[in-house]
Design a protein around this motif. Sequence first.
Motif, mmCIF file in Angstrom:
data_model
loop_
_atom_site.group_PDB
_atom_site.id
_atom_site.type_symbol
_atom_site.label_atom_id
_atom_site.label_comp_id
_atom_site.label_asym_id
_atom_site.label_seq_id
_atom_site.Cartn_x
_atom_site.Cartn_y
_atom_site.Cartn_z
ATOM 1 N N VAL A 197 0.713 -1.155 -0.011
ATOM 2 C CA VAL A 197 0.156 0.072 -0.067
ATOM 3 C C VAL A 197 0.901 1.294 0.077
ATOM 4 O O VAL A 197 0.441 2.627 -0.191
ATOM 5 C CB VAL A 197 -1.020 0.105 1.144
ATOM 6 C CG1 VAL A 197 -1.874 -1.303 1.204
ATOM 7 C CG2 VAL A 197 -0.228 0.102 2.618
ATOM 8 N N LYS A 198 1.971 1.098 0.008
ATOM 9 C CA LYS A 198 3.024 2.252 -0.088
ATOM 10 C C LYS A 198 3.248 2.767 -1.423
ATOM 11 O O LYS A 198 3.720 3.690 -1.490
ATOM 12 C CB LYS A 198 4.576 2.113 0.653
ATOM 13 C CG LYS A 198 4.381 1.699 1.911
ATOM 14 C CD LYS A 198 5.728 1.497 2.607
ATOM 15 C CE LYS A 198 5.557 1.185 4.247
ATOM 16 N NZ LYS A 198 6.464 0.208 4.955
ATOM 17 N N ILE A 199 2.876 1.826 -2.175
ATOM 18 C CA ILE A 199 2.892 2.111 -3.836
ATOM 19 C C ILE A 199 1.839 2.916 -4.344
ATOM 20 O O ILE A 199 0.566 2.603 -3.976
ATOM 21 C CB ILE A 199 3.138 0.965 -4.734
ATOM 22 C CG1 ILE A 199 4.408 0.184 -4.341
ATOM 23 C CG2 ILE A 199 3.136 1.183 -6.150
ATOM 24 C CD1 ILE A 199 4.628 -1.386 -4.860
ATOM 25 N N PRO A 200 1.860 4.242 -4.709
ATOM 26 C CA PRO A 200 0.676 4.892 -5.166
ATOM 27 C C PRO A 200 -0.072 4.080 -6.163
ATOM 28 O O PRO A 200 0.500 3.505 -7.156
ATOM 29 C CB PRO A 200 1.235 6.264 -5.663
ATOM 30 C CG PRO A 200 2.704 6.492 -5.115
ATOM 31 C CD PRO A 200 3.314 4.813 -4.840
ATOM 32 N N GLY A 201 -1.361 4.156 -5.882
ATOM 33 C CA GLY A 201 -2.030 3.421 -6.718
ATOM 34 C C GLY A 201 -2.661 2.201 -6.539
ATOM 35 O O GLY A 201 -3.489 1.280 -7.063
ATOM 36 N N VAL A 202 -1.922 1.328 -5.453
ATOM 37 C CA VAL A 202 -2.446 0.279 -4.804
ATOM 38 C C VAL A 202 -3.597 0.427 -3.713
ATOM 39 O O VAL A 202 -3.442 1.479 -2.861
ATOM 40 C CB VAL A 202 -1.200 -0.430 -4.045
ATOM 41 C CG1 VAL A 202 -1.657 -1.489 -3.122
ATOM 42 C CG2 VAL A 202 -0.250 -0.973 -5.068
ATOM 43 N N TYR A 203 -4.636 -0.310 -3.902
ATOM 44 C CA TYR A 203 -5.678 -0.274 -3.038
ATOM 45 C C TYR A 203 -5.995 -1.591 -2.512
ATOM 46 O O TYR A 203 -6.424 -2.641 -3.314
ATOM 47 C CB TYR A 203 -7.069 0.173 -3.778
ATOM 48 C CG TYR A 203 -8.280 0.090 -3.133
ATOM 49 C CD1 TYR A 203 -8.444 0.875 -1.616
ATOM 50 C CD2 TYR A 203 -9.382 -0.606 -3.610
ATOM 51 C CE1 TYR A 203 -9.484 0.690 -1.065
ATOM 52 C CE2 TYR A 203 -10.580 -0.513 -2.834
ATOM 53 C CZ TYR A 203 -10.711 0.017 -1.722
ATOM 54 O OH TYR A 203 -11.796 -0.015 -0.948
ATOM 55 N N VAL A 204 -5.771 -1.807 -1.305
ATOM 56 C CA VAL A 204 -6.181 -3.124 -0.622
ATOM 57 C C VAL A 204 -7.483 -3.008 0.119
ATOM 58 O O VAL A 204 -7.408 -2.486 1.266
ATOM 59 C CB VAL A 204 -4.977 -3.469 0.418
ATOM 60 C CG1 VAL A 204 -5.202 -4.784 1.003
ATOM 61 C CG2 VAL A 204 -3.528 -3.780 -0.493
ATOM 62 N N PRO A 205 -8.269 -3.402 -0.503
ATOM 63 C CA PRO A 205 -9.730 -3.071 0.058
ATOM 64 C C PRO A 205 -9.939 -3.865 1.379
ATOM 65 O O PRO A 205 -10.591 -3.229 2.335
ATOM 66 C CB PRO A 205 -10.860 -4.037 -0.761
ATOM 67 C CG PRO A 205 -10.074 -4.976 -1.455
ATOM 68 C CD PRO A 205 -8.483 -4.196 -1.658
ATOM 69 N N ALA A 206 -9.176 -4.807 1.933
ATOM 70 C CA ALA A 206 -9.311 -5.340 3.273
ATOM 71 C C ALA A 206 -8.718 -4.251 4.333
ATOM 72 O O ALA A 206 -9.303 -4.557 5.593
ATOM 73 C CB ALA A 206 -8.398 -6.492 3.453
ATOM 74 N N PHE A 207 -8.075 -3.456 3.837
ATOM 75 C CA PHE A 207 -7.400 -2.390 4.780
ATOM 76 C C PHE A 207 -8.501 -1.403 4.987
ATOM 77 O O PHE A 207 -7.955 -0.088 5.908
ATOM 78 C CB PHE A 207 -6.087 -1.842 4.366
ATOM 79 C CG PHE A 207 -4.953 -3.011 4.552
ATOM 80 C CD1 PHE A 207 -5.286 -4.124 5.158
ATOM 81 C CD2 PHE A 207 -3.765 -2.862 3.742
ATOM 82 C CE1 PHE A 207 -4.308 -5.284 5.059
ATOM 83 C CE2 PHE A 207 -2.724 -3.682 3.739
ATOM 84 C CZ PHE A 207 -3.029 -4.849 4.696
ATOM 85 N N TYR A 208 -9.741 -1.375 4.659
ATOM 86 C CA TYR A 208 -10.422 -0.134 4.791
ATOM 87 C C TYR A 208 -11.865 -0.559 5.440
ATOM 88 O O TYR A 208 -12.540 -1.778 4.994
ATOM 89 C CB TYR A 208 -10.882 0.430 3.289
ATOM 90 C CG TYR A 208 -9.809 0.986 2.611
ATOM 91 C CD1 TYR A 208 -9.490 2.335 2.924
ATOM 92 C CD2 TYR A 208 -8.723 0.166 2.218
ATOM 93 C CE1 TYR A 208 -8.506 3.094 2.364
ATOM 94 C CE2 TYR A 208 -7.648 0.860 1.644
ATOM 95 C CZ TYR A 208 -7.337 2.442 1.726
ATOM 96 O OH TYR A 208 -6.298 2.833 1.146
#
Lengths: 612, 217
Positions: A197-208
């Motif tokens: 998630v430190k890479i811009p553009g990455v979305y990990v839905p479980a982290f929201y």
Amino acid sequence: MNEFEKAERFLCEVQKPARYTGGEYGEVKKDLSEVSVRYAYGFPDTYEIGMSNLGLRILYGLTNSIEGVWCERVFAPWPDMEEKMREHGVRLYGLESGDAIRNFDMVSFSLAYELCYTNMLNMLDLAGIPLLAAERGEGDPIILAGGHCTFNPEPAADFVDIFLIGEGEELNREVVELYRDMKAAGRSRAEFLSESVKIPGVYVPAFYDVSYGADGCISAVTPRCGAPARVEKRIVRDMDKAYWPDTYPIPNTEVVHDRVMTEVFRGCTRGCRFCQAGHVTRPIREKSPDTVVEQTIRHLEFSGGEEVSLTSLSTSDYRGLQEACDKLIAYCEPRSISISLPSLRADSVSMALLERVSKVRKSGLTFAPEAGSQRLRDVINKNLTEEEIEGACTNAFASGWNSVKLYFMLGLPTETEEDIEGIAELANRLVFLWRQNAQNKNRGLKITVSTSSFVPKPGTPFQWFGQNTKEELEAKIAFLREKMTAKAVTYNWHEPEVSCLEGIFARGDRRLGAVILEAWKRGAKFDGWDDYFDYGRWMDCFAACGMDPSWYNARQRGMEEILPWDHIETGVSRRFLARGWEAALRGETLPECSARCGGCGADRLKGGKCDV
Amino acid sequence: MSEKFKLRFEFEKSGRIRFISHLDLLRVMQRVFKRAGVPLWHSEGFNPHPYIAFGQPLSLGHEGLCEIVDTALTEECADPAALCAAINAVAPEGLRMLRAWVPTRPLKEIVYADYETLVFDAAEADIPEMLSRVTGEKCVVLKKSGKKFVELDIIPLIRSVKMEPAAEGVRILSRVACGASKVLNPQYIADGAVGRQGVSARHKRICLLDGEENIFC
Ligand code: SF4
């Protein structure tokens, strides 16, 4: 025996088995001793459609260009093949190696449209990979997803580990390289996800964490584990320096488009308010004509192809079009290679160009006025006037064209009966113009009018609009049918059911995951195909999950409502979209970007002005 | 019309590419010739097309070890071996030109073909019975014709047949009709021998022969 070797026994019994073999010229094979990451590029539709996709050509080449990574392709098997695979216990395999993708490190899905979700689930199941991200653990592949659907990733949030938001040329490389390096360092799956998630553009839905209010609307979206509050889409700033493959697999069997495709620019200057692609692909970035020519020739020589098409959302707006075409004609003409220019506007410059590039088959002329009256075209900001259409048709009829296709949408915001009647009137006027201008009337005139149903999409000024219901749309179709009286005019319409379902998922939230899973369990697949689409089954699934589909598609959203995709940034500001919505209601148009920057905000991603 | 220089190739279609249809093979060949820069002769007229003619179509799923394709060039081929190598460099996996020469005999002189068939649903012990079925007076199988099945007596179409045990089942070596007027798909020998329709088998065409049962070239 690997999965392909098992499948070989029954391949002759399925339709078009060449779809399941790989082995094409241009396929990438790697020596396993030099491979540390095995990656499957999944396309949740048939081989014929996937292999016609430019994104696949680029990302397949890109991923294989990463050291230590072998990217293979995998498509959705047609149901006859699926049946055989299940009967014989054959798991979904990568076409290149024939190995089960169950054992790969990463499997990505290109989600181009909403109705492919069930195919993604079916492919995961056929692969033997747990469908739910929450049920996957160490040893299971990381499931990635990209494509236009990810501008609202929420309906697929339960199934995907990492969404890649935006263009893949840089983003995908960074994510795969991070995985490769962390794997080599012996780090775990969970550690990789946290780091990604430190890479811009990455979305990990479980982290929201998403919480809902009493009205059912989202009350808060809270990131955890160091994930950013908002994920901004990635773009390639300089199209001339962006990755472009030297080679790509050339199908051995017939596919939808086998031609060389070269994208000439990304983004769109037009700002049609209904169009998601025109908004989410901004800012506008062009390739130089020399790049276009060089990349095209590279693929023509490699593939031996006889046709090239220059693609973009509106190719007439490409400033280098004349120059690129001049240079390409010089190369193509002596070699009998034809050039096609889809999405060309019907202005005189474009028409003249079209005459030059195509081996003049004066058959079809295509226009997409989208709405039947100037008033409604202003609402949707479709800058195509009646005069332009009539002028282009007059010229075209006079120089021998005798068929016109017109595309419209029903169910646009503020639409009235007059607007719909306007569709029939426009068609009738073209019949009249033909009678006046055609040189040779013996061949007759054919005007085809097609309507589709408007689906409000995230990331557009219409993202708040309550979609017309199935009944409203059906009534509008019936009304228009009655108005279509001229003999030379044929009226085709898309049944609204598909659009209604699309409308649910386009603006859905992650609670819809349960419905998608239920539908898949009840046999839904290939929902984008008429033969398999079953609206009734979908409605039953909503009922079974205790959900009201109309809350998702037909409901007008409040302008202050937190929308499920608000934390995904396309670069176009919500403020700009809201202004667009209000202007639409007043029937005000927005000049196109080439005349004046409308201030959508996307140029910020580019770090400079748009190429207009 | 420009002068036409006919050239005959012997080629192999094996491995995964055996699953492409005859029509696909024709398209693939044209593409491969184009990529290799073969100076193909084209017919004149509004829609010029090259001359490409196959000896005998190979059924989908069958491998061929010495298939024949005829074509025509706009110039004489000075070095057929080099041409084959150039084509092979740009051909998909499993498609390989073996040699090329200027043809002297018409393709219609092909009359027989030898096939090697591997029957998976059979074992060594079944061989005597299998053999007796396909060497008797009559052996009727169901042949697919369009959407329907029709009965076909395969005996008159079989020139010779041998069977031997193999690691994965039973190997059938057959010489069958493979000409313009009469042709037998070796799948029907497998079906006839096992006595059931749609037997699981893998076929390889070993060679094409003329009426005297000499290798056609
Ligand atoms: S930043 Fe301006 S020029 Fe660029 S896409 Fe947005 S409105 Fe158009």
